[in-house]
Write a protein that holds these residues in place. Sequence first.
Motif, mmCIF file in Angstrom:
data_model
loop_
_atom_site.group_PDB
_atom_site.id
_atom_site.type_symbol
_atom_site.label_atom_id
_atom_site.label_comp_id
_atom_site.label_asym_id
_atom_site.label_seq_id
_atom_site.Cartn_x
_atom_site.Cartn_y
_atom_site.Cartn_z
ATOM 1 N N ASP A 19 -7.231 -6.527 11.141
ATOM 2 C CA ASP A 19 -7.859 -6.408 12.455
ATOM 3 C C ASP A 19 -8.270 -4.962 12.749
ATOM 4 O O ASP A 19 -8.647 -4.625 13.864
ATOM 5 N N PHE A 62 0.830 -1.213 0.000
ATOM 6 C CA PHE A 62 0.000 0.000 0.000
ATOM 7 C C PHE A 62 0.863 1.262 0.000
ATOM 8 O O PHE A 62 0.483 2.278 -0.587
ATOM 9 N N ALA A 63 2.032 1.205 0.646
ATOM 10 C CA ALA A 63 2.902 2.385 0.687
ATOM 11 C C ALA A 63 3.503 2.663 -0.690
ATOM 12 O O ALA A 63 3.452 3.790 -1.193
ATOM 13 N N TRP A 109 1.810 -11.615 0.358
ATOM 14 C CA TRP A 109 2.628 -12.673 0.950
ATOM 15 C C TRP A 109 1.881 -13.522 1.986
ATOM 16 O O TRP A 109 2.072 -14.732 2.059
ATOM 17 N N TYR A 157 -9.605 0.460 7.133
ATOM 18 C CA TYR A 157 -8.339 -0.067 6.609
ATOM 19 C C TYR A 157 -8.402 -0.015 5.087
ATOM 20 O O TYR A 157 -8.505 -1.032 4.397
ATOM 21 N N ILE A 183 15.719 -5.635 -4.465
ATOM 22 C CA ILE A 183 16.820 -4.669 -4.380
ATOM 23 C C ILE A 183 17.781 -5.150 -3.289
ATOM 24 O O ILE A 183 17.361 -5.410 -2.156
ATOM 25 N N GLY A 206 1.926 -6.303 -1.186
ATOM 26 C CA GLY A 206 2.820 -6.422 -0.027
ATOM 27 C C GLY A 206 2.340 -7.469 0.968
ATOM 28 O O GLY A 206 2.209 -8.654 0.641
ATOM 29 N N THR A 207 2.054 -7.012 2.180
ATOM 30 C CA THR A 207 1.560 -7.889 3.249
ATOM 31 C C THR A 207 0.505 -8.861 2.733
ATOM 32 O O THR A 207 0.515 -10.043 3.062
ATOM 33 N N MET A 238 -2.706 1.542 9.544
ATOM 34 C CA MET A 238 -1.532 1.813 8.715
ATOM 35 C C MET A 238 -1.811 2.465 7.363
ATOM 36 O O MET A 238 -0.958 3.174 6.844
ATOM 37 N N GLU A 272 9.741 -4.503 -6.830
ATOM 38 C CA GLU A 272 9.032 -5.367 -5.887
ATOM 39 C C GLU A 272 9.534 -6.807 -6.033
ATOM 40 O O GLU A 272 9.556 -7.351 -7.138
ATOM 41 N N THR A 273 9.904 -7.412 -4.886
ATOM 42 C CA THR A 273 10.372 -8.801 -4.897
ATOM 43 C C THR A 273 9.290 -9.756 -5.397
ATOM 44 O O THR A 273 9.565 -10.697 -6.150
HETATM 45 C C1 LIG Z 1 -0.894 -10.655 8.711
HETATM 46 C C2 LIG Z 1 -0.870 -9.194 8.857
HETATM 47 C C3 LIG Z 1 -2.039 -8.499 9.146
HETATM 48 C C4 LIG Z 1 -2.014 -7.111 9.261
HETATM 49 N N1 LIG Z 1 -3.174 -6.464 9.573
HETATM 50 C C5 LIG Z 1 -3.168 -5.117 9.694
HETATM 51 C C6 LIG Z 1 -4.359 -4.403 10.018
HETATM 52 O O1 LIG Z 1 -5.413 -4.967 10.211
HETATM 53 N N2 LIG Z 1 -4.280 -3.058 10.142
HETATM 54 C C7 LIG Z 1 -3.120 -2.383 9.957
HETATM 55 O O2 LIG Z 1 -3.114 -1.163 10.082
HETATM 56 N N3 LIG Z 1 -1.991 -3.027 9.621
HETATM 57 C C8 LIG Z 1 -1.988 -4.372 9.500
HETATM 58 N N4 LIG Z 1 -0.817 -5.035 9.186
HETATM 59 C C9 LIG Z 1 0.387 -4.260 8.889
HETATM 60 C C10 LIG Z 1 0.584 -4.156 7.361
HETATM 61 O O3 LIG Z 1 1.877 -4.581 7.086
HETATM 62 C C11 LIG Z 1 0.296 -2.740 6.886
HETATM 63 O O4 LIG Z 1 -1.035 -2.423 7.167
HETATM 64 C C12 LIG Z 1 0.492 -2.467 5.395
HETATM 65 O O5 LIG Z 1 0.006 -3.487 4.579
HETATM 66 C C13 LIG Z 1 1.941 -2.158 5.103
HETATM 67 O O6 LIG Z 1 2.062 -1.746 3.770
HETATM 68 P P1 LIG Z 1 3.497 -1.384 3.201
HETATM 69 O O7 LIG Z 1 3.321 -1.107 1.777
HETATM 70 O O8 LIG Z 1 4.107 -0.348 4.059
HETATM 71 O O9 LIG Z 1 4.375 -2.670 3.460
HETATM 72 P P2 LIG Z 1 4.187 -4.143 2.888
HETATM 73 O O10 LIG Z 1 2.771 -4.422 2.604
HETATM 74 O O11 LIG Z 1 4.908 -5.033 3.814
HETATM 75 O O12 LIG Z 1 4.943 -4.086 1.500
HETATM 76 C C14 LIG Z 1 6.324 -3.987 1.422
HETATM 77 C C15 LIG Z 1 6.750 -4.592 0.118
HETATM 78 O O13 LIG Z 1 8.131 -4.306 -0.072
HETATM 79 C C16 LIG Z 1 8.713 -5.398 -0.698
HETATM 80 N N5 LIG Z 1 10.147 -5.375 -0.421
HETATM 81 C C17 LIG Z 1 10.761 -5.366 0.785
HETATM 82 N N6 LIG Z 1 12.098 -5.363 0.629
HETATM 83 C C18 LIG Z 1 12.316 -5.359 -0.700
HETATM 84 C C19 LIG Z 1 13.503 -5.365 -1.487
HETATM 85 N N7 LIG Z 1 14.702 -5.394 -0.921
HETATM 86 N N8 LIG Z 1 13.380 -5.331 -2.834
HETATM 87 C C20 LIG Z 1 12.154 -5.310 -3.438
HETATM 88 N N9 LIG Z 1 10.997 -5.337 -2.723
HETATM 89 C C21 LIG Z 1 11.076 -5.359 -1.369
HETATM 90 C C22 LIG Z 1 8.049 -6.606 -0.085
HETATM 91 O O14 LIG Z 1 8.132 -7.727 -0.931
HETATM 92 C C23 LIG Z 1 6.621 -6.109 0.093
HETATM 93 O O15 LIG Z 1 5.811 -6.507 -0.968
HETATM 94 C C24 LIG Z 1 -0.811 -6.411 9.086
HETATM 95 C C25 LIG Z 1 0.374 -7.110 8.831
HETATM 96 C C26 LIG Z 1 0.343 -8.474 8.721
HETATM 97 C C27 LIG Z 1 1.629 -9.197 8.431
#
Ligand SMILES: Cc1cc2nc3c(=O)[nH]c(=O)nc-3n(C[C@H](O)[C@H](O)[C@H](O)COP(=O)(O)OP(=O)(O)OC[C@H]3O[C@@H](n4cnc5c(N)ncnc54)[C@H](O)[C@@H]3O)c2cc1C
Length: 539
Positions: A57, A17-18, A48, A63, A110, A44-45, A437, A37-38
Amino acid sequence: MPNSDASFDSIIVGAGFAGLYALHRLRGLGQSVRAFETGSGVGGTWYWNRYPGARCDVESMQYSYQFSDELAQEWSWTERYAAQPEILRYANHVADRFDLKKDIQFNTKITSAHYDETTGLWTVTTEGGERFTARYLIMATGCLSATNFPAIKGRESFAGATYHTSRWPHEGVNFTGKRVGIIGTGSSAVQSIPLIAREAKHLFVFQRTPTYSIPAHNKPLDPEEEQRIKSDYRGFRARIAQLAFDVDGEFSDTLTLSVNEAERRRVYDARWSYGRLSWLGAFGDLITDFKANETGQQYIRNKINEIVKDPQVAEALMPNHAVGTKRLCIDTGYYETFNRPNVTLVDLRRTPIDEIVTEGVRTSDRLYELDALIFATGFDAMTGALNRIDIRGVKGRALKDAWAAGPKTYLGVATAGFPNLFMIAAGPGSPGVLSNMIPSIEQHVNFITQIMAHMAERQLSRIEATEEAQETWVQHVNEVAAPTLFPSTNSWYVGANIPGKPRIFMPYIGGYPVYVEKCKDVASKNYEGFALSGSNRQV
Ligand SMILES: Cc1cc2nc3c(=O)[nH]c(=O)nc-3n(C[C@H](O)[C@H](O)[C@H](O)COP(=O)(O)OP(=O)(O)OC[C@H]3O[C@@H](n4cnc5c(N)ncnc54)[C@H](O)[C@@H]3O)c2cc1C
């Protein structure tokens, strides 16, 4: 396949999402951008973590993104707490609707990111050896994305199938007729155990630290409620953004011990029947006063006692840390699952794991023979994904070294010595993991894009957090955490699940609205605390 050695205004690492929202906004600034993206898809979350029962949650109506009114209105969630497949569909819908995929290079990890002081550019290298440069580097790598396997002797020797909840096979797993072991009892285990138990011949739950969980009372989303929220979605969001964690719920100021036991029970019961993380908002001092917290602990322990029929199993399931200081879980039938004849709780506090062997798991008292073994052992949280990349800033200094004694950031978005590098919602010192988040992600991305627009207008090319501002922020982050019970518990918030990780309470617990105001204040003062320069001009 894109050309190697291409150059962009910004590079984004991660397409959760970020990364998706950052890509959308940076393109809106007229920048050339590529995200890496890997995984083979977005989300993301939610790309995987495909284990059975995976769901959010924080309620789905919250959300989700709020940057586009059209998106918010057109998307309908089916459940109060959406399950992983639906959240992944949503991520794909967003990516398609805003035509984001064409600028994302999938299946590309990366491995390094180096800053060149003479050119002012970042060079990132992929696992396959490609190199790309950009002025800005946006780390959208996630707070809970770096999978953690525990250091158990013989981990590789198990002959059966092995899984990690955060790297679940896309085609799913059928456990019918299988003897299954699951190690870990955090949120992913709490969500998956009830479903795996229904399928497996026998499920052995290897528990080191018991978990507090409250019922989710998940249900189909009521169309009337959806309409009510959508009729003033912005107002709904704005109201919630004033709450401490940007998650809806009532947060009482009443002190726990100022009311009698019957009243406390009534309050806890009402929240237990409603099912929300804001159960912790029952009283104003639950996470700051141990005696107050003990009443909450005891309430949940009593519930476990009521639900779980075997008193010994109930006893083993009872946590004794301060409730809320490890992420509170919400569940659908977690404790009830331990009443099933095909589920065995293995209390690792009494009989620790000696080793994993070909046949299964050997504890201090016996061998558990298994056909499948699941690691529900979580993540190297917040810093893990960053530290797994060889990130080097000014004078070739590695981020890992800069953070050797514990991570330091300014506002959780930037770190001194690493110019033009931004972290989104995962950075230590940001409210990220303690908040809802997706809004936190949007707030960070908006903040960063405003910085970039500000710099473009003034023809500035370099921004870096100052050491002084960073120190002051780190001190503030520690000061607001100190009076709470959080730092005293061994949790991933303090890095206690990763051997050797410096023990620091990483998230910012001063409150989401306070944090947002701080960012606005910094912006209004020409990005106070950041050194901005460019075109050989110091500002
Ligand atoms: C099971 C679970 C349930 C969750 N439920 C909630 C919830 O209910 N509410 C809430 O607020 N948050 C929740 N979270 C937290 C959740 O991670 C965030 O809400 C949100 O999805 C994060 O988004 P993001 O894009 O920051 O990170 P992510 O979704 O983790 O995405 C990061 C991406 O970066 C990629 N990446 C990382 N390193 C590299 C690299 N070196 N090279 C290339 N790609 C890379 C990864 O493959 C991944 O796809 C939950 C987390 C988990 C694990």
